[in-house]
Scaffold this motif. Sequence first.
Motif: not given
Length: 121
Positions: A1-21, A35-42
């Motif tokens: 989930m380093a980039g592209g679709i995987g990154r977007e999936i990770a970001l969206q789950h984090a935005r919905e409150g998930a802790k993401v690995a 860093s992007l997830i943490e930058g959005e407060g996740g």
Amino acid sequence: MAGGIGREIALQHAREGAKVAVLARTVTAIEETVSLIEGEGGQAIAVSTDIIDLAAVENALTRVATELGPVDILIKNHGSFQGFGPIWDCDPLVWWRDVEINLRGTFNACRSAAPYDVGAG
């Protein structure tokens, strides 16, 4: 989930409150996603692993469960598609690497996550 679709999936789950690995072989890419997830407060961690190495994946999932808690969702967004084309042009070793990543990788991820699943047991 380093980039592209995987990154977007990770970001969206984090935005919905998930802790993401975020797992992948490429450390810089997964750290960027974290860093992007943490930058959005996740909350997220980056875990570098080789998906076709069962012991490495087991160790990665142990770290995930230890640091983030039970695995509620496993998204397997890995894949390799290098061995395509006419069979006479296809390098058998490249084709086999795709098979290992796409099939063995999925098995390794599912098998390694199962003991940490909330519903397991």
